[in-house]
Design an enzyme around this catalytic site. Structure first.
Site, short mmCIF file in Angstrom:
data_model
loop_
_atom_site.label_atom_id
_atom_site.label_comp_id
_atom_site.label_asym_id
_atom_site.label_seq_id
_atom_site.Cartn_x
_atom_site.Cartn_y
_atom_site.Cartn_z
N PHE A 9 0.82 -1.20 0.00
CA PHE A 9 0.00 0.00 0.00
C PHE A 9 0.86 1.26 0.00
O PHE A 9 1.89 1.33 0.68
CB PHE A 9 -0.88 0.06 1.26
CG PHE A 9 -1.89 -1.04 1.40
CD1 PHE A 9 -3.17 -0.89 0.90
CD2 PHE A 9 -1.56 -2.22 2.04
CE1 PHE A 9 -4.12 -1.89 1.04
CE2 PHE A 9 -2.51 -3.24 2.19
CZ PHE A 9 -3.79 -3.06 1.69
N ASP A 10 0.40 2.27 -0.72
CA ASP A 10 0.80 3.64 -0.46
C ASP A 10 0.16 4.01 0.88
O ASP A 10 -0.71 3.29 1.39
CB ASP A 10 0.28 4.53 -1.59
CG ASP A 10 0.37 6.01 -1.28
OD1 ASP A 10 1.48 6.47 -0.96
OD2 ASP A 10 -0.67 6.68 -1.34
#
Length: 219
Positions: A9-10
């Site tokens: 994930f960002d």
């Protein structure tokens, strides 16, 4: 058939709606040290290096750079609880993935200090096997350096991992790493209105993304 062993994930705009506190902290610093007002759009254009790198580029007087950096983190921490709300949906989704044995990582352009503040205050730090910040790479997104680092340490091939983000830089980095990419627009504040390039999948709600994952994990 899709094999998924890891989800990366960002952070900002993907796992938490942190953009409002980022804007406030940068605006406070520029107002105090540069006597100028900056818009959220102008701040987004500065993204790439972590916060300290942004300020090193933007603050004109060398003597002001370190005080400006410290002021940024002070404003970020002091205003975080008021401006950033934990998302029960996001936390349920992360718990769901953890319970099913998926490896999880974060690849963010944030500096280590702000990432640690957010992960701690949002009680997310226990979910992730690895967190790579902008301080840990030479080449930030859209370069895939951070993603490659996480995949190597998790010992998961790119073809068996997903990268989830809310910006064009996220999607480009994921594609450059050879991953399937997930574009998300589930927070009010996002870094892009229209993805370019297009992600492999696009979700506007956490529930829809979790349903997609549930199907991928049972097919």
């Amino acid at each position: 058939m899709m094999t998924v062993k890891a989800v990366l994930f960002d952070f900002d705009g993907t796992l938490a709606d942190t953009l409002p506190v980022i804007y406030l902290a940068f605006q406070g610093v520029f107002r105090e040290f540069e006597q100028r007002e900056v818009t959220p759009e102008e701040i987004v254009k500065m993204f790439g290096p972590p916060e300290a790198g942004v300020l090193e580029r933007q603050i004109k007087r060398v003597a002001d750079v370190q005080p400006a950096i410290e002021r940024f983190y002070q404003l970020y921490a002091e205003n975080h609880r008021e401006l950033v709300r934990a998302s029960a949906e996001i936390n349920r989704m992360l718990q769901y993935l953890k319970e099913r044995g998926l490896r999880m990582g974060v690849v963010t352009g944030k500096g280590r200090r702000s990432a640690d503040i957010s992960l701690r205050l949002l009680e997310m730090d226990s979910y992730f096997d690895i967190v790579v910040t902008g301080d840990d790479v030479v080449r930030p997104k859209p370069h895939p350096e951070g993603i490659h680092s996480v995949l190597e340490r998790l010992e998961v091939p790119a073809a068996e991992a997903l990268f989830v983000g809310d910006s064009n830089a996220d999607i480009r980095a994921g594609k450059a790493a050879g991953m399937r990419t997930i574009g998300v627009k589930w927070f009010e504040e996002t870094q892009t209105d229209c993805f370019s390039p297009e992600p492999d999948y696009l979700f506007e709600t956490v529930a829809d993304f979790q349903q997609f994952l549930a199907k991928a994990l049972t097919d």
